[in-house]
Write an enzyme that holds these catalytic residues in place. Sequence first.
Site, short mmCIF file in Angstrom:
data_model
loop_
_atom_site.label_atom_id
_atom_site.label_comp_id
_atom_site.label_asym_id
_atom_site.label_seq_id
_atom_site.Cartn_x
_atom_site.Cartn_y
_atom_site.Cartn_z
N ASP A 75 0.90 56.09 45.51
CA ASP A 75 1.20 57.52 45.45
C ASP A 75 -0.04 58.23 44.93
O ASP A 75 -0.54 57.88 43.85
CB ASP A 75 2.39 57.74 44.51
CG ASP A 75 2.90 59.16 44.47
OD1 ASP A 75 2.12 60.10 44.76
OD2 ASP A 75 4.08 59.35 44.13
N ASN A 102 -6.32 63.15 52.55
CA ASN A 102 -5.51 63.66 53.64
C ASN A 102 -4.02 63.76 53.33
O ASN A 102 -3.29 64.49 54.00
CB ASN A 102 -5.72 62.76 54.87
CG ASN A 102 -4.72 63.04 55.97
OD1 ASN A 102 -4.82 64.02 56.70
ND2 ASN A 102 -3.72 62.16 56.10
N TYR A 175 2.51 74.61 48.53
CA TYR A 175 1.65 74.21 49.65
C TYR A 175 0.46 75.16 49.76
O TYR A 175 -0.70 74.74 49.82
CB TYR A 175 2.46 74.22 50.95
CG TYR A 175 1.72 73.75 52.16
CD1 TYR A 175 1.72 72.41 52.53
CD2 TYR A 175 1.03 74.66 52.98
CE1 TYR A 175 1.05 71.97 53.66
CE2 TYR A 175 0.36 74.23 54.11
CZ TYR A 175 0.37 72.89 54.45
OH TYR A 175 -0.31 72.46 55.57
N LYS A 179 -3.51 74.30 48.97
CA LYS A 179 -4.52 74.37 50.02
C LYS A 179 -5.62 75.39 49.68
O LYS A 179 -6.77 75.23 50.10
CB LYS A 179 -3.86 74.72 51.36
CG LYS A 179 -2.87 73.67 51.86
CD LYS A 179 -3.50 72.27 51.99
CE LYS A 179 -2.53 71.30 52.65
NZ LYS A 179 -3.10 69.94 52.78
N ASP A 209 0.40 68.73 65.65
CA ASP A 209 1.58 68.12 66.26
C ASP A 209 1.88 66.76 65.64
O ASP A 209 1.57 65.71 66.20
CB ASP A 209 1.33 67.98 67.76
CG ASP A 209 2.62 67.78 68.55
OD1 ASP A 209 3.70 67.88 67.95
OD2 ASP A 209 2.54 67.52 69.75
#
Length: 271
Positions: A75, A102, A175, A179, A209
């Site tokens: 993790d 990533n 989020y 970022k 996608d």
Amino acid sequence: MGQLDGKVAFITGAGRGQGRSHAVLLAEHGADVIAVDIGADIPTVPYPMATPDDLAETARLVEQQGRRCVTAIADVRDIGALAKALDHGIAELGGVDIVLANAGVLHSDRTEQTLEQAAARWADAVGVMLTGVFNTLKVAQRPLVEQGRGGSIVITGSTAGLKGMTDGSGGMSGYTAAKHGVVGLAKGWAKLLGQHDIRVNVVHPTAVDTFMINNPQSPMVDSSNFAQITRVLPVDRLQPADVSAAILWLVSDAAFAVTGVALPLDAGMSL
């Protein structure tokens, strides 16, 4: 000969999606891979995480390119586990040259109802995508510097890291904050590590996608939501390979003078 021959890439979130795509493309160009993924679900995230079997499939695909792959379940929020995974990979493969921070999650938050749920989703989003990036940079710093052979770090950002994109919920706010935050980390670490010929950059894709947006809980599974996103170019979603191609350039010698850059892959959305 591949442009990454003799190099080793350390990739978090490598079990599927973008991480797997990056691992396979870098292997195709000559890199060995240390592939890390959580291998377990996060209770606040409304879709399943990659499994150990997914990570094993990434390794199989890397080895299919004729390269070696060492895998680890870790993790990114656990800096000790992450350091152990990297140290084991370095021992097996002989060093580390490329680091791809990533790992990521996306909370849809459509079921969020309480302040406690909002706070929990915020904590997990920031934990994975900001603290997790710091942990990745921190554990990689010492071996990258001590090897004395330079290196390249690429952080996965998002268009949400260039624009204010949130619905006010805990997960989406986390989020967006994460970022944005990794841009500051990248610029600071680029200055810190530049003297060692180690470059640090961020890529900011528009929607990619992958299962992160193609799951039943995601608002993005409805294609009409994409139509509401303003882009300059006639591009709907990116494929993982599109992001991998940009990362391949950033980690290659062709980008030897590029560091501290927040690179949009957003079809002009941030304009």
